[in-house]
Scaffold this motif. Sequence first.
Motif, short mmCIF file in Angstrom:
data_model
loop_
_atom_site.label_atom_id
_atom_site.label_comp_id
_atom_site.label_asym_id
_atom_site.label_seq_id
_atom_site.Cartn_x
_atom_site.Cartn_y
_atom_site.Cartn_z
N GLY A 175 0.82 -1.21 0.00
CA GLY A 175 0.00 0.00 0.00
C GLY A 175 0.85 1.26 0.00
N ILE A 176 1.92 1.25 0.81
CA ILE A 176 2.84 2.40 0.85
C ILE A 176 3.50 2.59 -0.50
N LEU A 177 3.88 1.49 -1.12
CA LEU A 177 4.54 1.53 -2.42
C LEU A 177 3.63 2.13 -3.48
N THR A 178 2.35 1.80 -3.41
CA THR A 178 1.39 2.30 -4.39
C THR A 178 1.21 3.81 -4.30
N VAL A 179 1.47 4.37 -3.14
CA VAL A 179 1.38 5.82 -2.96
C VAL A 179 2.68 6.51 -3.37
N LEU A 180 3.81 5.94 -2.97
CA LEU A 180 5.09 6.60 -3.18
C LEU A 180 5.56 6.58 -4.64
N THR A 181 5.37 5.46 -5.33
CA THR A 181 5.91 5.36 -6.70
C THR A 181 5.21 6.32 -7.68
N PRO A 182 3.87 6.46 -7.68
CA PRO A 182 3.28 7.46 -8.58
C PRO A 182 3.71 8.88 -8.21
N ALA A 183 3.81 9.17 -6.91
CA ALA A 183 4.23 10.50 -6.48
C ALA A 183 5.64 10.79 -7.00
N GLU A 184 6.50 9.79 -6.96
CA GLU A 184 7.87 9.93 -7.44
C GLU A 184 7.90 10.22 -8.94
N ALA A 185 7.08 9.48 -9.71
CA ALA A 185 7.05 9.65 -11.16
C ALA A 185 6.49 11.02 -11.55
N VAL A 186 5.44 11.46 -10.87
CA VAL A 186 4.83 12.77 -11.17
C VAL A 186 5.81 13.89 -10.84
N TYR A 187 6.50 13.78 -9.72
CA TYR A 187 7.42 14.84 -9.31
C TYR A 187 8.58 14.95 -10.29
N ILE A 188 9.20 13.83 -10.67
CA ILE A 188 10.35 13.89 -11.57
C ILE A 188 9.93 14.41 -12.94
N PHE A 189 8.68 14.18 -13.34
CA PHE A 189 8.18 14.70 -14.62
C PHE A 189 8.21 16.22 -14.62
N PHE A 190 7.60 16.83 -13.61
CA PHE A 190 7.54 18.30 -13.56
C PHE A 190 8.90 18.90 -13.22
N TYR A 191 9.63 18.25 -12.33
CA TYR A 191 10.93 18.78 -11.93
C TYR A 191 11.90 18.80 -13.12
N SER A 192 11.98 17.70 -13.87
CA SER A 192 12.94 17.61 -14.97
C SER A 192 12.63 18.63 -16.06
N ARG A 193 11.36 18.82 -16.35
CA ARG A 193 11.00 19.79 -17.39
C ARG A 193 11.28 21.22 -16.93
N ARG A 194 11.03 21.50 -15.68
CA ARG A 194 11.31 22.83 -15.15
C ARG A 194 12.80 23.12 -15.18
N ARG A 195 13.62 22.14 -14.77
CA ARG A 195 15.06 22.35 -14.74
C ARG A 195 15.64 22.49 -16.15
N LEU A 196 15.13 21.69 -17.11
CA LEU A 196 15.63 21.80 -18.48
C LEU A 196 15.26 23.15 -19.09
N ARG A 197 14.07 23.67 -18.76
CA ARG A 197 13.68 25.00 -19.24
C ARG A 197 14.59 26.08 -18.65
N GLN A 198 14.90 25.94 -17.37
CA GLN A 198 15.78 26.92 -16.71
C GLN A 198 17.17 26.90 -17.33
N GLU A 199 17.69 25.71 -17.62
CA GLU A 199 19.02 25.61 -18.21
C GLU A 199 19.02 26.18 -19.63
N LYS A 200 17.93 25.94 -20.37
CA LYS A 200 17.83 26.49 -21.73
C LYS A 200 17.78 28.00 -21.70
N THR A 201 16.99 28.56 -20.77
CA THR A 201 16.89 30.01 -20.63
C THR A 201 18.22 30.63 -20.24
N ALA A 202 18.92 29.97 -19.29
CA ALA A 202 20.23 30.46 -18.86
C ALA A 202 21.23 30.43 -20.00
#
Length: 474
Positions: free
Chosen positions: A443-470
Amino acid sequence: MRLDRAVVLTGRRGRVHAGSEDVPPRAILGLPMLERALLTAFQAGVKEFILIGEDADAGKAIVSSLGDDKRFKEREMRLEYVSLSGLSDRFCREGPRGRFWLMEGDLVFAPAVLERAAQDDPGGDRDLLVTNRLEAGEPGERPVIKTADDGRTIEAFGEGSGGSAASYAGLGLCSGETLGRLAEAFTKHGSVRLDTDVLAETFDPARTLAFAAAPDFCETVTSMASAKRAERYLLGTARKPTDGFFSRNFNRYISTFLTRYLLKINVPPMEISVVVLFVGLLSGWLEGKGGYRNAVLGAFLFELASIIDGCDGEDARLTFRSSKFGGTLDVAGDALTFVFFFMNLPIGLYRSTWNNLWLILGGISLLSMILFYVQFSIYTQRSGIGNHIVTVVKDIEKGAGRPGISGKIDWIASKIAPVYRRDFFATWAFLIILFGGAKIFMGILTVLTPAEAVYIFFYSRRRLRQEKTAGVEA
């Protein structure tokens, strides 16, 4: 001035008396000490090595052996051997060629010692000898150096009254003129042995300073006692500053204990990686069979794989066999073990209960893991940040202080990031499953793994945009 030249004494060291059993080993943790000294010095920036020994034939064998070693082939090292009979022609007539490091072939040292000593270089025709503290009444295994109370000014070489006593560590930073005097002293005494007499004939106390090795390790292995000290130091260097809580306080003690014996039988890092992967996959297979016993045994092997996973890296670092391919294989094996184990966990629960809910939850977790690793791989390749999740975590921690919602989310992510470390996850998986909590853990795994995937999706795109802008602004 670049200090990239070293003169290395290859003569056998040690207090070897007739009938004595205190003979130090020729190799420590799977690597001969001469090779270790050369590779450590290269790591600190030394490129050219002049090896001095007593026998010309032995020298040819040493140079040939080093030339055939893959570790030396891959590094731009210049090796030359000079025998005792050729010292006068090679150095006394040639004249000075600039400053150089003088080191024993049986020296074990931290690269930081060379960096610190180079910063303290007196320059000119002055020399610097690295020393270790010698307690009152302590027998010296190395030549004794008497210094003034400041610990820097050398008063005399050898035992004597007055002053502070220190032992010569086996490392010095010398002027070009010193090399000629050293060659004359060796030729006079008929051996390549830097004992008290040779030190006194080669170095003028008025032009030589003492430099304390502490707090870094620097010691010539001359006895079984010094060999044990060197081994303890080296095993300590096998640890990583990025180790998580469980690795730092539990796993590393076991893995370094195992690595010590694996190196004695010369097991390569790659073979250890294969064994770790096999144990990890076996843990997942057992987890999928269902039943409490299989689940506990599978969780135990999953924890065991996490512990011995440190052995291949320790082996590689201690024997200078680290490679990009080995690092990639290690990361890929970790990911495969992680996914395979948690893919089989819900299958085992289904076989125990015949409830389709576990297969649904397992499908959600598996899909989330796959999406996470795909996004993680794409992000690390595009950003060039490296394929280790610890590097990404450190990057997240840097952004945790930014204002706005993204900074707050990064702050939360940085606080719960240790939960996703393999050492943490493997230990808690074993403990929870051991006490019959496999369903809770799923049950814990079912909560943590989707949260991990969603976070890395938004985080990676935000960081790549910042690096491109810089990059555009630059």
